[in-house]
Structures are given as C-alpha cells and as structure tokens.
Scaffold this active site. Structure first.
Site, PDB file in Angstrom:
ATOM      1  N   ASP A   1     -14.062  -4.203  -7.692  1.00 17.00           N
ATOM      2  CA  ASP A   1     -14.036  -3.254  -6.581  1.00 17.00           C
ATOM      3  C   ASP A   1     -13.875  -1.821  -7.088  1.00 17.00           C
ATOM      4  O   ASP A   1     -14.449  -0.878  -6.530  1.00 17.00           O
ATOM      5  CB  ASP A   1     -12.890  -3.613  -5.640  1.00 17.00           C
ATOM      6  CG  ASP A   1     -13.149  -3.202  -4.199  1.00 17.00           C
ATOM      7  OD1 ASP A   1     -14.228  -2.641  -3.917  1.00 17.00           O
ATOM      8  OD2 ASP A   1     -12.275  -3.440  -3.350  1.00 17.00           O
TER       9      ASP A   1
ATOM     10  N   LYS B   1      -7.698  -2.566   3.840  1.00 17.03           N
ATOM     11  CA  LYS B   1      -7.249  -2.193   2.500  1.00 17.03           C
ATOM     12  C   LYS B   1      -6.372  -0.949   2.587  1.00 17.03           C
ATOM     13  O   LYS B   1      -6.777   0.047   3.187  1.00 17.03           O
ATOM     14  CB  LYS B   1      -8.453  -1.907   1.593  1.00 17.03           C
ATOM     15  CG  LYS B   1      -9.362  -3.102   1.363  1.00 17.03           C
ATOM     16  CD  LYS B   1     -10.545  -2.761   0.459  1.00 17.03           C
ATOM     17  CE  LYS B   1     -11.424  -3.967   0.219  1.00 17.03           C
ATOM     18  NZ  LYS B   1     -12.570  -3.670  -0.678  1.00 17.03           N
TER      19      LYS B   1
ATOM     20  N   GLY C   1     -12.848  -7.282  -2.295  1.00 11.28           N
ATOM     21  CA  GLY C   1     -13.769  -7.369  -3.418  1.00 11.28           C
ATOM     22  C   GLY C   1     -14.805  -6.271  -3.375  1.00 11.28           C
ATOM     23  O   GLY C   1     -14.785  -5.408  -2.489  1.00 11.28           O
TER      24      GLY C   1
ATOM     25  N   GLU D   1     -10.247   5.932   3.370  1.00 13.28           N
ATOM     26  CA  GLU D   1      -8.970   5.246   3.150  1.00 13.28           C
ATOM     27  C   GLU D   1      -8.181   5.823   1.980  1.00 13.28           C
ATOM     28  O   GLU D   1      -6.950   5.812   1.975  1.00 13.28           O
ATOM     29  CB  GLU D   1      -9.217   3.750   2.907  1.00 13.28           C
ATOM     30  CG  GLU D   1      -9.610   2.973   4.146  1.00 13.28           C
ATOM     31  CD  GLU D   1      -8.419   2.603   5.022  1.00 13.28           C
ATOM     32  OE1 GLU D   1      -7.306   3.100   4.766  1.00 13.28           O
ATOM     33  OE2 GLU D   1      -8.620   1.819   5.967  1.00 13.28           O
TER      34      GLU D   1
ATOM     35  N   SER E   1     -18.217  -0.011  10.493  1.00 15.39           N
ATOM     36  CA  SER E   1     -19.270  -0.523   9.624  1.00 15.39           C
ATOM     37  C   SER E   1     -18.866  -1.842   8.970  1.00 15.39           C
ATOM     38  O   SER E   1     -19.667  -2.783   8.906  1.00 15.39           O
ATOM     39  CB  SER E   1     -19.631   0.515   8.560  1.00 15.39           C
ATOM     40  OG  SER E   1     -18.496   0.898   7.808  1.00 15.39           O
TER      41      SER E   1
ATOM     42  N   THR F   1     -16.679   1.142  -6.339  1.00  9.45           N
ATOM     43  CA  THR F   1     -16.304   2.288  -5.506  1.00  9.45           C
ATOM     44  C   THR F   1     -16.366   3.604  -6.271  1.00  9.45           C
ATOM     45  O   THR F   1     -16.601   4.652  -5.674  1.00  9.45           O
ATOM     46  CB  THR F   1     -14.888   2.066  -4.938  1.00  9.45           C
ATOM     47  OG1 THR F   1     -14.773   0.736  -4.450  1.00  9.45           O
ATOM     48  CG2 THR F   1     -14.602   3.013  -3.802  1.00  9.45           C
TER      49      THR F   1
ATOM     50  N   SER G   1     -19.900   4.786  -1.365  1.00  6.62           N
ATOM     51  CA  SER G   1     -18.454   4.865  -1.194  1.00  6.62           C
ATOM     52  C   SER G   1     -18.054   6.165  -0.509  1.00  6.62           C
ATOM     53  O   SER G   1     -18.330   7.260  -0.999  1.00  6.62           O
ATOM     54  CB  SER G   1     -17.762   4.782  -2.555  1.00  6.62           C
ATOM     55  OG  SER G   1     -16.420   5.196  -2.468  1.00  6.62           O
ATOM     56  N   ARG G   2     -17.375   6.056   0.623  1.00  9.31           N
ATOM     57  CA  ARG G   2     -16.867   7.251   1.311  1.00  9.31           C
ATOM     58  C   ARG G   2     -15.851   7.988   0.453  1.00  9.31           C
ATOM     59  O   ARG G   2     -15.777   9.213   0.469  1.00  9.31           O
ATOM     60  CB  ARG G   2     -16.205   6.848   2.625  1.00  9.31           C
ATOM     61  CG  ARG G   2     -17.165   6.487   3.734  1.00  9.31           C
ATOM     62  CD  ARG G   2     -16.407   5.937   4.920  1.00  9.31           C
ATOM     63  NE  ARG G   2     -16.635   4.511   5.056  1.00  9.31           N
ATOM     64  CZ  ARG G   2     -15.905   3.703   5.813  1.00  9.31           C
ATOM     65  NH1 ARG G   2     -14.893   4.177   6.489  1.00  9.31           N
ATOM     66  NH2 ARG G   2     -16.173   2.424   5.894  1.00  9.31           N
TER      67      ARG G   2
ATOM     68  N   LYS H   1      -7.893   1.356  -5.599  1.00  4.63           N
ATOM     69  CA  LYS H   1      -9.256   1.698  -6.049  1.00  4.63           C
ATOM     70  C   LYS H   1      -9.841   2.842  -5.217  1.00  4.63           C
ATOM     71  O   LYS H   1     -10.647   3.630  -5.719  1.00  4.63           O
ATOM     72  CB  LYS H   1     -10.155   0.468  -6.021  1.00  4.63           C
ATOM     73  CG  LYS H   1     -10.351  -0.172  -4.640  1.00  4.63           C
ATOM     74  CD  LYS H   1     -11.580   0.316  -3.932  1.00  4.63           C
ATOM     75  CE  LYS H   1     -11.724  -0.321  -2.562  1.00  4.63           C
ATOM     76  NZ  LYS H   1     -12.965   0.110  -1.867  1.00  4.63           N
TER      77      LYS H   1
ATOM     78  N   ALA I   1     -20.530  -2.332   3.150  1.00  2.00           N
ATOM     79  CA  ALA I   1     -20.894  -2.898   4.444  1.00  2.00           C
ATOM     80  C   ALA I   1     -22.407  -3.009   4.614  1.00  2.00           C
ATOM     81  O   ALA I   1     -22.913  -4.031   5.088  1.00  2.00           O
ATOM     82  CB  ALA I   1     -20.293  -2.050   5.568  1.00  2.00           C
TER      83      ALA I   1
END
Length: 345
Positions: A256, A119, A148, A293, A24, A260, A266-267, A203, A152
């Site tokens: 960021d 990241k 930042g 992540e 993505s 998030t 945000s996943r 983050k 996506a």
C-alpha cells in the site's frame, strides 16, 4: 500471523452485504461485491446523492466508469440498507467512523458482522478503527478490516487486485476473504488487525511526503529513500502498538505504501504535489475535492508516536509542512542534516 489464503476460494461463499459510504471507495467495493455475486446494498449519508445513484445506476461524481451490476441496489436509509443483510462493510473516512458505528449499533441484529475499509487514526483519541469498533459495538460483534494496495477506480473497473482481510476471528477472516475474492480479485487473511490498520493510516502521511519530494523535482533517489525509511517509521510505530513486524512487508504495509507514494491516483500524493507547487493546505484540499486522509493522519500519527516515544522524523516533518507552514525545502534539509546513525528498521 502472516497473510494467507491456503484454503482456496469457495465460489459458493456469497452472502448479502450492505456497504455504508457512497464515495469512490465505498462505491467501488459495492460494485465489486455485486459483480462477484453478492446481493449488495449501497447507502451513503447524503440522501439526494442516493437518488441520483438509484436513477443513473452509476456514481457519476466519484466513479463514473463503473456502472452498477444488477445485484447492486441503492438504499435511501440506513434502516433499509441493514434490513435484510447479516454483513456490513463500512467505507467512510476515519473522522466519520465512530459516528457511523454509533448509527449502526442500534440496528444490528444478533449474528451480524461488521468489517471496514476505513484507514486512519481517530484524531481526538489516537485510536485505531478496531479499538473504536470495540468501544462502540462491544466484544460480541465479529469485526474485520480490509486494506491493501487498491485504487477505487481500478477496483471499479475490475482490474486485477489483491488485498488483506484482517480479523481476530479466523473463521470470519477466511469466509470474508473467500467471499470477496473472484476472477480478478484475491484476498489474503491475517490476524494482525493492528499492523494492517497502522499500515493503512501511516502510508497516507508518507504519500504526502512523496508528492512533496517529486513536486520539488528531487528525483527517484529521494522518492525511494523516503519510501524505505518511511516503511521503517511505519514498522516502528506498529510494533510499539503491538503489531507483528512481518505484516509491514505485505500488501497492507509495503504494498500500500509503494502504491500510494508512486501513482497520481493517490489523493495524498496529489496533495503533496500541490504543497510543493506553493499552494496552501486549504487550497490543495479544495482542488482535490475529496477527503485527503493523510492530512488528519499526520497529526494523529505524530501524536501517537510522541506518546509512545517512537521516532518518526519523516512523518514529523510532513506534519510541520502541513500544519506549521514550514517550507518543504526546509523540511528536507532538516531530514538530511540529522546525525548519522546505524540503519535500523
């Protein structure tokens, strides 16, 4: 050095670019670059997917709302992607970053530059992406990191966005920032690659914590406390690694982090919500269907913090929930029961 964009935007700063990574985020960046006027080549690691992208002119799996501009082409091999470009943007998950650079290295020509939107810490070594890039590519390849508060989907849709380009090569940072900026996209420059990368890695861990907190119904007070004290942890770790403190008050730090932690795009936040609902880490990961992540970052960041003697109680408790099966309510109780002390950043 604080982020800056004092030179303005050079509308003629357009150059061919290859984007490696067709998830993505890589797709969104490729669409944006092509929309901005860069002849852009997109390549991913799964050849059947590239055939679908070339046929459909859209990434139906990861970014179905962002059709490909005419300036975006799809490559079927890494060699093809790098053949006619001098600038490379890597957008792969942190665990694949070193392997990707190892693939890229023998194909680089003199004068080529490499930037990344990856990241996270490398799990095995605890190294940041710029350290991995220096090991793999050597000191003669100009490098930069993009980071930042960016989702996506919103970048793919062309919604107004700002981010930071950090490089120790000031000329490259400015040229890249000017080149990716456009009517709805503004980039600032920084020389603090460490701070920008630490912000991008930690983050994600804290966003899992925000999802857990909200999923348990703890409310706005708890969420803001987590963000504020999480920022302090991020800052302490970054400074211990050599970052500049003020970097964490900018787009790649506080910006960021807030994004998030507070939005369900945000996943990492959604992963935390799933944990709060009683799902295992494996179940949550499967349901999200993309790399989260913050899961690996929780392990890596805590390992780096322990090595440096940096206190990160929030990140530590989040790691225990993910990896040790500690009940989320017990983690919160442990944080609330810590000794009272002076607030410090």
């Amino acid at each position: 050095m604080t982020a800056s964009n004092d030179a303005g935007v050079d509308a003629n700063a357009r150059f061919p670019m290859a984007v490696i990574g067709a998830g993505s985020w890589g797709t969104a960046l490729a669409v944006h670059l092509a929309r901005t006027g860069h002849p852009t080549v997109l390549w991913g690691v799964a050849p059947p997917d590239m055939a679908d992208l070339a046929r459909d002119r859209v990434n139906r799996q990861y970014l179905p709302e962002a059709p490909f501009p005419d300036a975006l082409t799809v490559a079927f091999s890494l060699e093809e992607a790098l053949r006619e470009v001098d600038d490379l943007l890597v957008a792969v998950p942190s665990h694949a970053f070193r392997a990707c650079l190892n693939q890229v290295r023998p194909l680089l020509r003199s004068g080529m530059r490499v930037c990344w939107a990856t990241k996270g810490f490398e799990l095995e070594s605890g190294k940041l992406p710029h350290q991995v890039a220096l090991e793999v590519l050597g000191p003669d390849v100009p490098t930069a990191v993009l980071s930042g508060p960016t989702f996506a989907r919103e970048v793919g849709l062309g919604l107004p966005t700002a981010m930071t380009v950090a490089s120790r090569d000031a000329e490259y940072a400015m040229e890249l920032a000017q080149g990716i900026s456009g009517a709805n996209f503004r980039a600032y420059t920084s020389s603090d690659m460490i701070g920008v990368e630490v912000g991008g890695a930690t983050k994600n861990v804290l966003a899992i914590g925000a999802g857990i907190s909200d999923g348990l119904g703890f409310g706005a007070n708890t969420r803001v406390a987590l963000i504020t004290r999480g920022l302090a942890e991020m800052m302490r770790l970054g400074v211990a690694l050599g970052a500049e403190k003020e970097t964490f008050m900018g787009l790649a730090g506080l910006g960021d982090l807030v994004l998030t932690c507070t939005d369900d795009q945000s996943r990492n936040r959604r992963f935390g919500l799933a944990l709060a609902a009683g799902k295992s880490a494996e179940q949550a990961q499967r349901e999200i269907g993309q790399v989260v992540e913050g899961v690996l970052a929780a392990r890596a960041a805590n390992a780096v913090a322990r090595k440096l003697g940096v206190e990160m109680p929030i990140a530590e408790q989040i790691g225990r929930v993910i990896y040790d099966g500690e009940p989320a309510r017990d983690a919160v109780a442990a944080l609330m029961g810590r000794a009272i002390k002076r607030e410090r950043l």
